[in-house]
Design an enzyme around this catalytic site. Structure first.
Site, short mmCIF file in Angstrom:
data_model
loop_
_atom_site.label_atom_id
_atom_site.label_comp_id
_atom_site.label_asym_id
_atom_site.label_seq_id
_atom_site.Cartn_x
_atom_site.Cartn_y
_atom_site.Cartn_z
N GLY A 12 0.86 -1.27 0.05
CA GLY A 12 0.17 -0.03 0.00
C GLY A 12 0.94 1.10 0.10
O GLY A 12 1.96 1.25 -0.33
N TYR A 140 -14.87 4.14 8.41
CA TYR A 140 -13.39 4.11 8.45
C TYR A 140 -13.03 4.91 9.80
O TYR A 140 -12.43 4.31 10.66
CB TYR A 140 -12.68 4.91 7.40
CG TYR A 140 -11.32 5.11 7.59
CD1 TYR A 140 -10.53 4.00 7.43
CD2 TYR A 140 -10.63 6.44 7.66
CE1 TYR A 140 -9.24 4.08 7.38
CE2 TYR A 140 -9.08 6.63 7.62
CZ TYR A 140 -8.40 5.15 7.54
OH TYR A 140 -7.13 5.56 7.46
N LYS A 144 -11.52 3.19 13.05
CA LYS A 144 -10.32 3.73 13.99
C LYS A 144 -10.53 4.19 15.26
O LYS A 144 -9.78 3.80 16.15
CB LYS A 144 -9.78 4.89 13.02
CG LYS A 144 -9.25 4.44 11.73
CD LYS A 144 -8.01 3.41 11.75
CE LYS A 144 -7.35 3.12 10.61
NZ LYS A 144 -6.33 2.02 10.49
N1 SER Z 1 -5.92 9.72 4.18
C1 SER Z 1 -6.96 9.00 4.80
C2 SER Z 1 -8.11 8.85 4.10
O1 SER Z 1 -8.46 10.02 3.31
C3 SER Z 1 -7.23 9.36 6.18
O2 SER Z 1 -6.68 8.69 7.19
O3 SER Z 1 -8.94 8.06 4.20
#
Ligand code: SER
Length: 313
Positions: A12, A140, A144
């Site tokens: 990644g 997301y 987290k």
């Molecule tokens: N750069 C990431 C995103 O945009 C943020 O953790 O998902």
């Protein structure tokens, strides 16, 4: 004892660069990369691993005598919104597998990235502090935030040495971003060099916290190398680099490519960006283990264009 490192999600955006950096420090053969797919080019030992496959993760850890894991495999903000169930399952199950490996004594140290996505629309947006209201409204961000709670819990209950940073948007020239809301700040440089124009999926005025990859790598490695007693926060540390909106990054590109133009076509990612902070207060990271970024917008743009230009010419 020599450290043996396993990087999960090594193909990644972060993994590609972090693997190379760690191999410079610890030696190629002491850093095993892994991902769900084989790397385009194997630079050293690698294994195929689905982060959700606990049995295989444990087997790889034992096979190579791994002492530290960098667990980078995740679905990012934009991708997780499109597949919420997978976003939650992958992000949480992956973390549990890593935390359990540490709890069971298979590894000594675990690195797991968190994100500015842990914050939400009710968080103070400017100079967002380490401790504040956190009501994320993306899958997301929710994963987290929950992950941070579990990291702290495993540290307090089981003594797990887990370390984490809340990354802002990351910008680098060596690897492509993988489905985030901040990806525009990488694409814009590529398009500026190729087509002299860029259509941005966020609106002008959308200020977000960002960081140049060399700063992110040194923050990550410094945190992992810091003596355990200096790592006082075991959920995740705020770290700040630069904050800007699309107009400002476009202006910094125009200093090198005067004819560059930007236009705007916001999509679903605008709502995600609007729920995130504009800037981050990282006092704790600076005080506890000496964090200090090196790059601002101008020297990042210069460096990005220099390296990408060299790649395309
Ligand atoms: N750069 C990431 C995103 O945009 C943020 O953790 O998902």
């Amino acid at each position: 004892m020599t450290e043996k490192i396993l990087i999960i999600g090594a193909n990644g955006q972060i993994g590609t660069e972090l693997s190379a950096e760690l191999r410079k420090i610890f030696g190629t053969n002491n850093v095993v990369t892994s991902d769900i797919k084989a790397p385009a080019q194997a630079e050293g030992p690698y294994e195929l691993l689905d982060v959700m496959d606990k049995e295989n993760m444990y087997a790889i850890i034992k096979k190579h005598g791994i002492t530290q894991v960098y667990l980078l495999a995740a679905l990012l903000s934009a991708t997780a919104e499109k597949n919420p169930k997978l976003g939650w399952d992958l992000n949480m199950q992956g973390l549990f597998n890593g935390l359990d490996a540490a709890k069971e004594g298979l590894i000594k140290k675990l690195y797991w990235p968190s994100s500015i996505a842990v914050f939400g629309p009710t968080t103070p947006r400017v100079n967002t502090p380490q401790y504040t209201v956190m009501e994320p409204n993306t899958i997301y961000g929710i994963s987290k935030q929950a992950g941070e709670r579990f990291c702290e819990y495993y540290h307090q209950k089981y003594g797990v040495d887990v370390r984490s940073l809340r990354y802002p948007g990351l910008i680098g020239y060596k690897s492509a971003p993988g489905g985030g809301t901040t990806d525009y700040a990488v694409h814009i440089y590529h398009e500026a060099l190729k087509n002299k124009t860029y259509e941005c999926f966020l609106k002008a005025g959308t200020v977000l916290p960002m960081m140049y990859m060399p700063d992110a790598l040194h923050a990550t490695i410094e945190l992992m190398e810091a003596p355990a007693e200096k790592v006082k926060i075991r959920s995740s540390y705020n770290v700040a680099g630069v904050s800007f909106d699309p107009e400002e990054i476009a202006a910094s590109i125009r200093k090198h490519i005067p004819e560059f133009t930007i236009s705007y076509k916001p999509d679903f990612r605008q709502a995600i960006a609007d729920s995130w902070p504009a800037s981050i207060d990282d006092t704790e990271a600076r005080n506890h283990w000496g964090w200090k970024p090196k790059y601002d917008l101008e020297n990042m743009t210069k460096d990005m264009l220099h390296h990408l230009g060299a790649q395309t010419s």
